[in-house]
Motif scaffolding. Structure first.
Motif, PDB file in Angstrom:
ATOM      1  N   ALA A 259       0.829  -1.204   0.000  1.00 47.40           N
ATOM      2  CA  ALA A 259       0.000   0.000   0.000  1.00 47.40           C
ATOM      3  C   ALA A 259       0.865   1.257   0.000  1.00 47.40           C
ATOM      4  O   ALA A 259       0.597   2.216  -0.728  1.00 47.40           O
ATOM      5  CB  ALA A 259      -0.925   0.000   1.214  1.00 47.40           C
ATOM      6  N   ARG A 260       1.920   1.255   0.815  1.00 46.09           N
ATOM      7  CA  ARG A 260       2.793   2.412   0.859  1.00 46.09           C
ATOM      8  C   ARG A 260       3.520   2.589  -0.476  1.00 46.09           C
ATOM      9  O   ARG A 260       3.691   3.714  -0.949  1.00 46.09           O
ATOM     10  CB  ARG A 260       3.802   2.252   2.005  1.00 46.09           C
ATOM     11  CG  ARG A 260       4.756   3.422   2.152  1.00 46.09           C
ATOM     12  CD  ARG A 260       4.013   4.715   2.484  1.00 46.09           C
ATOM     13  NE  ARG A 260       3.256   4.596   3.711  1.00 46.09           N
ATOM     14  CZ  ARG A 260       3.760   4.844   4.929  1.00 46.09           C
ATOM     15  NH1 ARG A 260       5.012   5.217   5.069  1.00 46.09           N
ATOM     16  NH2 ARG A 260       2.978   4.731   5.991  1.00 46.09           N
ATOM     17  N   ALA A 263       1.184   4.065  -3.015  1.00 40.62           N
ATOM     18  CA  ALA A 263       0.805   5.436  -2.692  1.00 40.62           C
ATOM     19  C   ALA A 263       1.786   6.447  -3.266  1.00 40.62           C
ATOM     20  O   ALA A 263       1.526   7.650  -3.224  1.00 40.62           O
ATOM     21  CB  ALA A 263       0.703   5.624  -1.182  1.00 40.62           C
ATOM     22  N   THR A 269      -5.660   5.588  -0.117  1.00 43.74           N
ATOM     23  CA  THR A 269      -5.487   4.159   0.118  1.00 43.74           C
ATOM     24  C   THR A 269      -6.437   3.682   1.201  1.00 43.74           C
ATOM     25  O   THR A 269      -6.579   4.324   2.237  1.00 43.74           O
ATOM     26  CB  THR A 269      -4.039   3.860   0.540  1.00 43.74           C
ATOM     27  OG1 THR A 269      -3.147   4.242  -0.505  1.00 43.74           O
ATOM     28  CG2 THR A 269      -3.855   2.378   0.838  1.00 43.74           C
ATOM     29  N   ARG A 270      -7.083   2.550   0.955  1.00 41.74           N
ATOM     30  CA  ARG A 270      -7.926   1.902   1.954  1.00 41.74           C
ATOM     31  C   ARG A 270      -7.694   0.400   1.928  1.00 41.74           C
ATOM     32  O   ARG A 270      -7.391  -0.162   0.892  1.00 41.74           O
ATOM     33  CB  ARG A 270      -9.426   2.151   1.687  1.00 41.74           C
ATOM     34  CG  ARG A 270      -9.887   3.573   1.963  1.00 41.74           C
ATOM     35  CD  ARG A 270      -9.764   4.466   0.761  1.00 41.74           C
ATOM     36  NE  ARG A 270     -10.656   4.029  -0.309  1.00 41.74           N
ATOM     37  CZ  ARG A 270     -10.411   4.262  -1.590  1.00 41.74           C
ATOM     38  NH1 ARG A 270      -9.326   4.885  -1.970  1.00 41.74           N
ATOM     39  NH2 ARG A 270     -11.264   3.867  -2.507  1.00 41.74           N
ATOM     40  N   LEU A 325      -6.960  -4.174  -1.104  1.00 47.34           N
ATOM     41  CA  LEU A 325      -6.234  -2.908  -1.107  1.00 47.34           C
ATOM     42  C   LEU A 325      -6.762  -2.073  -2.263  1.00 47.34           C
ATOM     43  O   LEU A 325      -6.678  -2.490  -3.421  1.00 47.34           O
ATOM     44  CB  LEU A 325      -4.737  -3.172  -1.280  1.00 47.34           C
ATOM     45  CG  LEU A 325      -3.849  -1.971  -1.634  1.00 47.34           C
ATOM     46  CD1 LEU A 325      -3.922  -0.892  -0.565  1.00 47.34           C
ATOM     47  CD2 LEU A 325      -2.410  -2.432  -1.856  1.00 47.34           C
ATOM     48  N   GLN A 327      -6.770   1.704  -4.149  1.00 47.17           N
ATOM     49  CA  GLN A 327      -6.040   2.961  -4.262  1.00 47.17           C
ATOM     50  C   GLN A 327      -6.562   3.772  -5.446  1.00 47.17           C
ATOM     51  O   GLN A 327      -6.613   3.287  -6.579  1.00 47.17           O
ATOM     52  CB  GLN A 327      -4.537   2.694  -4.414  1.00 47.17           C
ATOM     53  CG  GLN A 327      -3.969   1.987  -3.177  1.00 47.17           C
ATOM     54  CD  GLN A 327      -2.467   1.896  -3.158  1.00 47.17           C
ATOM     55  OE1 GLN A 327      -1.892   1.120  -3.905  1.00 47.17           O
ATOM     56  NE2 GLN A 327      -1.825   2.672  -2.282  1.00 47.17           N
ATOM     57  N   GLU A 346      -7.378   1.625   8.082  1.00 47.43           N
ATOM     58  CA  GLU A 346      -6.443   2.602   7.524  1.00 47.43           C
ATOM     59  C   GLU A 346      -5.049   2.215   8.011  1.00 47.43           C
ATOM     60  O   GLU A 346      -4.825   2.003   9.195  1.00 47.43           O
ATOM     61  CB  GLU A 346      -6.773   4.021   8.012  1.00 47.43           C
ATOM     62  CG  GLU A 346      -8.036   4.582   7.390  1.00 47.43           C
ATOM     63  CD  GLU A 346      -7.835   5.065   5.960  1.00 47.43           C
ATOM     64  OE1 GLU A 346      -6.729   4.884   5.430  1.00 47.43           O
ATOM     65  OE2 GLU A 346      -8.787   5.618   5.399  1.00 47.43           O
TER      66      GLU A 346
END
Length: 347
Positions: A259-260, A263, A269-270, A325, A327, A346
């Protein structure tokens, strides 16, 4: 069929890459048909494809109904998901959809002619990129703490025998330190997820505008498994992980790290549990009212079957525990697509 020579010691990432995607690998050989070896949500029920079709329609609305709406099925297998999504769309939407199946295997002969078969995601897509059980098959190296408390690479031969190799340093050590710290306890293991981070960042980056979704069995830093998750599947059952090309090799995904990485393109992002994401998309395991059995018996039987399939897709301890995930990409806000999601995380 054997891949590699017995006695050749390599890290798990290189061994897995050849075992899955090499010339004689699992996904390239005649036996590389996922439905024959393991059961994904796509294979469990057509309800899954219908839910993804609903999500695509919500993305379409959020994008203000673009002239061309892309649906990118990443790790498409035999095209089951993209076929189901196209079949679930109303004609007015389907006519604008450009469907892309991304897969390294050859195109199935009977695949819908509307689907473009590709080895990489199309650049500049506008719409929905959906990766179901892709990241778990991106090869990674394995780390293990030795008797002296030092994290070392785990090496493997073609028979699945393991031994410890060099001390982990550099970027791999930095990734472990940030995302999966290993205490100095002999035997503790971790999968080094940096290649998955890079793969997901590339997939998200292929979108110009829209939504990127990855669905997989996964964990976050708060719940890392102490001995890793590397395993294999063959003929419908779990077997020992041996990099010989005869089985699917897989490991759970450090989804917060991915996720990072995704991003970096600037999306919101969820993270959701699959059971909550699917319920927000209309998949319910509720049994139909018994009165329907007397008034419309055929409809009752169909609704009862759907309820059973929905229950499998959303079951705690099973498919329902998968992580989604999601985005957003580009100047678009798609946060409202998953409405009424209670178990929202989150990271």
């Amino acid at each position: 069929m054997s891949v590699g020579a017995t006695g050749r010691w390599r890290g798990w990432r290189a061994a897995t890459r050849d075992a899955l995607y090499g010339p004689e690998g699992f996904y390239r050989g005649p036996g590389g048909r996922p439905a024959a070896h393991f059961r994904t949500s796509v294979h469990a029920s057509p309800l899954f494809a219908r839910a993804v079709a609903r999500l695509l329609r919500r993305v379409d609305s959020a994008l203000d109904h673009p002239e061309r709406l892309d649906f990118v099925d990443l790790a498409a297998g035999r095209g089951e998901l993209v076929t189901g999504v196209l079949g679930a769309l109303p004609a007015g939407v389907a006519d604008r959809v450009r469907a892309h199946a991304v897969e390294i295997a050859d195109r199935p002969e009977d695949l819908d002619a509307r689907v473009t078969w590709r080895s990489e995601p199309p650049p500049g897509a506008v719409g929905l990129l959906f990766a179901n059980e892709w990241l778990d098959n991106v090869p990674v190296d394995v780390a293990e703490v030795d008797a002296g408390g030092i994290a070392r690479h785990v090496l493997v031969d073609a028979l699945g025998n393991e031994r410890l190799g060099e001390r982990i340093t550099g970027e791999d050590a930095a990734w472990l330190g940030r995302w999966w710290p290993l205490p100095a306890v002999p035997g503790l293991r971790a999968e080094i997820g940096a290649p998955r981070d890079a793969a997901w960042a590339g997939a998200v980056g292929s979108l110009a505008r829209g939504l990127a979704v990855a669905v997989d069995y996964a964990h976050t830093r708060a719940s890392r498994p102490p001995f890793g998750t590397l395993t294999a599947y063959r003929d419908g059952g779990e077997v020992a992980p041996v990099p010989d090309g005869s089985r699917d090799l897989t490991a759970h995904v450090a989804i917060d790290s991915c996720a990072r990485a995704g991003a970096g393109a600037g999306p919101a992002t969820r993270l959701y549990r699959q059971r909550d994401a699917l319920r927000a998309l209309g998949v319910s395991g509720a049994r139909p009212p018994l009165a329907l059995a007397s008034t419309r018996p055929h409809a009752y039987v169909r609704a009862l079957a759907d309820a059973g399939e929905a229950a499998e897709l959303t079951a705690p301890g099973g498919l329902g525990d998968f992580r989604w995930l999601a985005q957003d990409v580009g100047e678009v806000e798609i946060r409202g697509l998953f409405v009424d999601v209670a178990d929202h995380e989150e990271e």
